[in-house]
Design an enzyme around this catalytic site. Structure first.
Site, short mmCIF file in Angstrom:
data_model
loop_
_atom_site.label_atom_id
_atom_site.label_comp_id
_atom_site.label_asym_id
_atom_site.label_seq_id
_atom_site.Cartn_x
_atom_site.Cartn_y
_atom_site.Cartn_z
N HIS A 283 0.81 -1.22 0.00
CA HIS A 283 0.00 0.00 0.00
C HIS A 283 0.84 1.27 0.00
O HIS A 283 0.39 2.33 0.40
CB HIS A 283 -1.01 -0.02 1.14
CG HIS A 283 -2.24 -0.80 0.75
ND1 HIS A 283 -2.24 -2.17 0.66
CD2 HIS A 283 -3.47 -0.40 0.36
CE1 HIS A 283 -3.44 -2.56 0.25
NE2 HIS A 283 -4.20 -1.52 0.07
N ASP B 27 -5.74 4.72 9.80
CA ASP B 27 -7.15 4.85 9.40
C ASP B 27 -7.67 3.60 8.71
O ASP B 27 -8.84 3.26 8.79
CB ASP B 27 -7.32 6.02 8.41
CG ASP B 27 -7.06 7.35 9.06
OD1 ASP B 27 -7.07 7.42 10.30
OD2 ASP B 27 -6.83 8.32 8.32
N GLU C 250 -9.41 13.61 14.69
CA GLU C 250 -8.90 13.90 13.35
C GLU C 250 -9.62 15.14 12.83
O GLU C 250 -10.24 15.89 13.59
CB GLU C 250 -9.09 12.71 12.40
CG GLU C 250 -8.16 11.55 12.72
CD GLU C 250 -7.96 10.58 11.57
OE1 GLU C 250 -8.48 10.83 10.45
OE2 GLU C 250 -7.26 9.56 11.77
#
Ligand SMILES: Cc1cc2nc3c(=O)[nH]c(=O)nc-3n(C[C@H](O)[C@H](O)[C@H](O)COP(=O)(O)OP(=O)(O)OC[C@H]3O[C@@H](n4cnc5c(N)ncnc54)[C@H](O)[C@@H]3O)c2cc1C
Ligand SMILES: *[C@@H]1O[C@H](CO)[C@@H](O)[C@H](O)[C@H]1NC(C)=O
Ligand SMILES: *[C@@H]1O[C@H](CO)[C@@H](O)[C@H](O)[C@H]1NC(C)=O
Ligand SMILES: *[C@@H]1O[C@H](CO)[C@@H](O)[C@H](O)[C@H]1NC(C)=O
Length: 540
Positions: free
Chosen positions: A92, A157, A269
């Site tokens: 990723h 996340d 956040e």
């Protein structure tokens, strides 16, 4: 010698081709000791960024840490070898960091997944923890620990990332202000160094290697196992969104939450509402219909300069020493101190797992409309508190040329004192404890964004990053998940930590074999190899 076979790519490929059987891997164990190398896989030259597609010469899908050790021992034992090795976790990365052009990719997902949970009966005998293999995904660890009511403390996340991959960077999310990044929540590692040594390290044992590897961009060793701190898991989460039309007020409230309300709030956040699209893309997971609750956000006049900002915070429904926390009461207490636009606040209650796994809902949605496997020109920056307004201006000016910005812009504070400065991770040099993480998580929708458009987006990112790190510009930023191609850029990135980084490299991967996709070091090998030794190939 067997390992001479690795040593020139051309010969190596010729060898592979000569021997390649229908099942596409080398059958003769004689040739590579116990290792079976694949010619390629569907994943080895691919990552989430879809910007770089470097192909390796071969792929190892190890069944044990020992196989990785054998590979690295063979490669480092010959001074003629030029093959590099990249561990690939979940792939990723954005900029080819887990790729190995003409080298060998080690696909960590093939290591047998192992999760062993140790529950501490009493904190005086030490904390609860899990020993987990390096290629395991965080979501798998979460599922396993929840079965016994425990959970890791610090998250990203998105949970479909590997343990070894995020520990090589930092691992940050809305819990970072409270517990530090994931690299502050690991107490022991099993590592295979660049020379093939298997080492168990911790803050008290081989601590140099331990701290080198954490945030080390894969440069010092391959993490085959990690001991992750656990705590009691909450059942439910109160998940809140509050809106602002003023940046100063927005950041002031974020800082209020992470500094003064550290004990009351469990996750903080925030994001910039740039256009209707950005609200949608950050709202897939929020189980309330944003457009019906906040119609005024959607009537934004796009030619005006007003932007909305959203703070997202959460309170875990958790036992504390006195029993259950009254979440409603805590929320009221917190809200009373905040200055969001009146009535622009919404909260929902969701199961803990669903809250942590919220990005998966976005993934499912994006996959359905074919917008997950697209190019992702992402930029992540750490920005000191003193430079955040300037950085916001820079960012919004630069991207205003692209009205079709797709993807969220995350922006939230973390605290420097939760990071161990002995680790390899790099934060801004600023004095203030508060540092912002800003993630510009753009997608290049192939229906609206051509190759040229993608290049423009990359150029914009480059411009923003360059200005943000330029000491003369008064922002003082550092890249997270950094991407540079030249040594002097890396030197500037590491700043005062560069000499230590170099020393650690020569200690643990002296021939610069590991993680070539980071483009920090050039592979060392002897070019004066006699031509004759390539005969090893034909004499097989
Ligand atoms: C959708 C999405 C959401 C994300 N959200 C967050 C977030 O909230 N917070 C955050 O911090 N990051 C986030 N990231 C970034 C992510 O943490 C990094 O890209 C991380 O490297 C991905 O892990 P991976 O397993 O895919 O690593 P890979 O891309 O496979 O590898 C990354 C680097 O680590 C090295 N590496 C991989 N495994 C090992 C190992 N076992 N030992 C040593 N080195 C290894 C590789 O060689 C490479 O250099 C997100 C990425 C995506 C795509
Ligand atoms: C959200 O609300 C708007 C306005 O009330 C409506 O048009 C839309 O269909 C709703 N969307 C969903 C997903 O429910
Ligand atoms: C949007 O704002 C601009 C500049 O403030 C103004 O000229 C224009 O009339 C506005 N449009 C609408 C639809 O309100
Ligand atoms: C960092 O390393 C130094 C030198 O090895 C050591 O004295 C110090 O305790 C370490 N700090 C932390 C927080 O681990």
């Amino acid at each position: 010698m067997e390992f001479a076979l690795f040593c020139t790519r051309v010969n190596f490929l010729a060898f592979l081709l000569a021997l390649s059987s229908p099942c596409k891997f080398i059958q003769s164990p004689m040739d590579f000791g116990p290792l079976k190398l694949l010619q390629t896989t569907n994943t080895a030259s691919l990552d989430f960024g879809r910007i770089y597609f470097n192909t390796p010469s071969a792929v190892l899908r190890p069944q044990s840490p020992e196989e990785i050790s054998v590979l690295l021992s063979l490669l480092s034992a010959s001074s003629f070898c030029e093959a590099t090795v990249a561990a690939r976790g979940a792939g990723h990365s954005i900029n080819g960091q887990a790729q190995a052009l003409n080298g060998i990719v080690v696909e960590m997902d093939s290591l047998p997944s192992s999760i062993k949970i140790h529950r501490s009966a009493d904190r005086t005998f030490g904390p609860s923890y899990a020993d987990v293999s390096g290629g395991t995904l965080w979501v798998e660890l979460l599922k396993e620990t929840l079965r016994v009511g425990l959970t890791p403390r610090s998250w990203t996340d998105y949970l479909y990332l590997s343990i070894g991959g995020t520990l090589s960077n930092g691992g940050i999310s809305g819990q970072t202000f409270k517990y530090g990044p994931q690299i502050s929540n690991v107490i022991q590692l099993d590592v295979v160094t660049g020379s093939g040594e298997l080492v168990t390290c911790s803050p008290s044992k081989s601590s140099d290697l331990f701290f080198a590897v954490l945030g080390g961009l894969g440069q010092f060793g391959i993490i085959t196992s990690a001991r992750i701190l656990l705590q009691e898991a909450p059942h439910k989460v109160k998940w809140v969104r509050a809106f602002y039309d003023d940046f100063e007020t927005f950041t002031k409230d974020q800082e209020l939450l992470v500094v003064s309300m550290r004990d009351k709030v469990d996750y903080v956040e925030g994001f910039i509402v740039l256009n209707e699209g950005s609200l949608h893309s950050s709202s897939f997971a929020f189980p309330a219909n944003m457009s019906s609750i906040f119609p005024q956000l959607f009537q934004q006049n796009t030619s005006s300069n007003i932007h909305y900002y959203c703070i997202e915070f959460a309170i875990y429904d958790q036992h504390d020493k006195k029993g259950f926390i009254n979440v409603g009461q805590v929320l009221e207490e917190i809200s009373n101190k905040m200055s969001f636009m009146s009535s622009l606040v919404s909260s929902v209650e969701v199961p803990y797992f669903d809250f942590l796994n919220r990005v998966n809902i976005e993934e499912v949605n994006l996959r359905r409309i074919g917008l997950w496997d697209v190019a992702h020109p992402w930029l992540n920056m750490f920005v000191p508190k003193a430079g955040i307004t300037k950085f916001r201006d820079l960012m919004l000016q630069t991207i205003s040329a692209s009205p079709t910005f797709e993807g969220p812009i995350l922006l939230y504070p973390i605290l420097k004192d939760k990071w161990n400065s002995n680790s390899s991770a790099v934060l801004p040099d600023s004095e203030d404890n508060v540092v912002y993480i800003v993630g510009m998580l753009r997608s290049a929708n192939p229906n609206t964004c051509s190759q040229q458009c993608l290049e423009n987006l990359l150029q914009q990112n480059h411009q923003i990053a360059k200005t943000a790190i330029d000491p003369g510009m008064g922002i003082g930023g550092k890249q997270y998940l950094p991407h540079y191609t030249q040594e002097e850029q890396w030197r500037a990135h590491f700043g005062g930590k560069w000499q230590r980084f170099l020393a650690r490299k020569s200690d643990f991967d002296p021939q610069n074999i590991l993680a070539p996709g980071q483009a920090i070091f050039k592979r060392k090998y002897s070019r004066s190899r006699s031509k004759g030794s390539s005969n090893v190939l034909s004499s097989q």
